[in-house]
Design a protein around this motif. Structure first.
Motif, mmCIF file in Angstrom:
data_model
loop_
_atom_site.group_PDB
_atom_site.id
_atom_site.type_symbol
_atom_site.label_atom_id
_atom_site.label_comp_id
_atom_site.label_asym_id
_atom_site.label_seq_id
_atom_site.Cartn_x
_atom_site.Cartn_y
_atom_site.Cartn_z
ATOM 1 N N TRP A 198 2.485 1.768 -3.383
ATOM 2 C CA TRP A 198 1.480 2.215 -4.359
ATOM 3 C C TRP A 198 1.179 3.696 -4.173
ATOM 4 C CZ3 TRP A 198 -0.964 1.202 -8.721
ATOM 5 C CH2 TRP A 198 -2.195 1.809 -8.989
ATOM 6 N N ARG A 228 -6.133 -8.161 -6.355
ATOM 7 C CA ARG A 228 -6.967 -6.985 -6.631
ATOM 8 C C ARG A 228 -7.919 -7.275 -7.780
ATOM 9 N NH1 ARG A 228 -2.091 -2.770 -5.613
ATOM 10 N NH2 ARG A 228 -1.995 -3.194 -3.395
ATOM 11 N N ASN A 235 -7.208 2.266 6.967
ATOM 12 C CA ASN A 235 -6.447 1.616 5.903
ATOM 13 C C ASN A 235 -7.227 0.424 5.382
ATOM 14 O OD1 ASN A 235 -3.800 2.908 5.453
ATOM 15 N ND2 ASN A 235 -3.543 2.514 7.647
ATOM 16 N N LEU A 259 0.833 -1.206 0.000
ATOM 17 C CA LEU A 259 0.000 0.000 0.000
ATOM 18 C C LEU A 259 0.869 1.258 0.000
ATOM 19 C CD1 LEU A 259 -2.791 1.396 0.242
ATOM 20 C CD2 LEU A 259 -2.551 1.161 2.734
ATOM 21 N N GLU A 317 -1.638 -7.295 -4.146
ATOM 22 C CA GLU A 317 -1.574 -6.936 -5.573
ATOM 23 C C GLU A 317 -2.101 -8.049 -6.467
ATOM 24 O OE1 GLU A 317 2.473 -5.861 -6.434
ATOM 25 O OE2 GLU A 317 2.395 -4.103 -5.119
ATOM 26 N N VAL A 330 -6.396 -2.534 2.212
ATOM 27 C CA VAL A 330 -5.485 -2.954 1.149
ATOM 28 C C VAL A 330 -5.749 -4.415 0.816
ATOM 29 C CG1 VAL A 330 -3.616 -3.504 2.782
ATOM 30 C CG2 VAL A 330 -3.065 -3.045 0.387
#
Length: 159
Positions: free
Chosen positions: A26, A103, A95, A23, A100, A97
């Protein structure tokens, strides 16, 4: 196997730190105001834990086959009198997340649904969160979950 949303445990710390590292990286790519790296991820987790404990919040993970694929940190909040009374008490998502690799699979929507359940359980009629300008995938996901923009946060750097 299916995804399970459950409260975060101490044993999840390293996996959650890895998610927060993703996170932070990113967000650092989206904004020059954002820090990244392991120390940032650890500080985020420490802050989330302290706020969850001190402000009636919680931390959750999304898990499949014992793998931590997503993370959600939230806390109770109260907005000032400029907001309608019924929306003042809210849950703030600190937060959120998703790994990756995961997603776009619906895990983020499951975490947002958990935040909504938490808010309802605590008598809150609103969820709040922030998103960086340019974080279009997150903004689309939040809109899909029913969020709408209400304000802009701005910064001016001073020398």
């Amino acid at each position: 196997m299916s995804i399970t949303i459950r409260p975060m445990r101490e044993a999840d710390r390293e996996a959650v730190t890895a998610l927060l590292l993703q996170l932070a990286a990113w967000e650092a790519g989206l904004s020059s105001t954002r820090a990244s790296g392991r120390e940032t991820a650890l500080a985020l987790l420490e802050s989330d834990s302290a706020q969850a404990q001190g402000q009636g919040g919680a931390q959750f993970v999304a898990e499949r086959d014992s793998a931590c694929l997503g993370y959600l940190a939230l806390r109770l909040g109260r907005t000032g009198p400029y907001v309608h009374d019924e929306l003042r008490d809210h849950v703030l998502i600190e937060n959120i997340v998703v790994s990756e690799q995961e997603r776009g699979t619906g895990i983020g929507q499951m975490l947002l649904a958990q935040a909504e359940r938490f808010a309802r359980e605590h008598g809150c009629r609103a969820l709040q969160l922030g998103a960086l300008t340019g974080n279009d995938p997150a903004l689309r996901a939040y809109r899909r979950a029913g969020f709408e923009p209400v304000s802009y946060e701005m910064i001016k750097r001073l020398d």
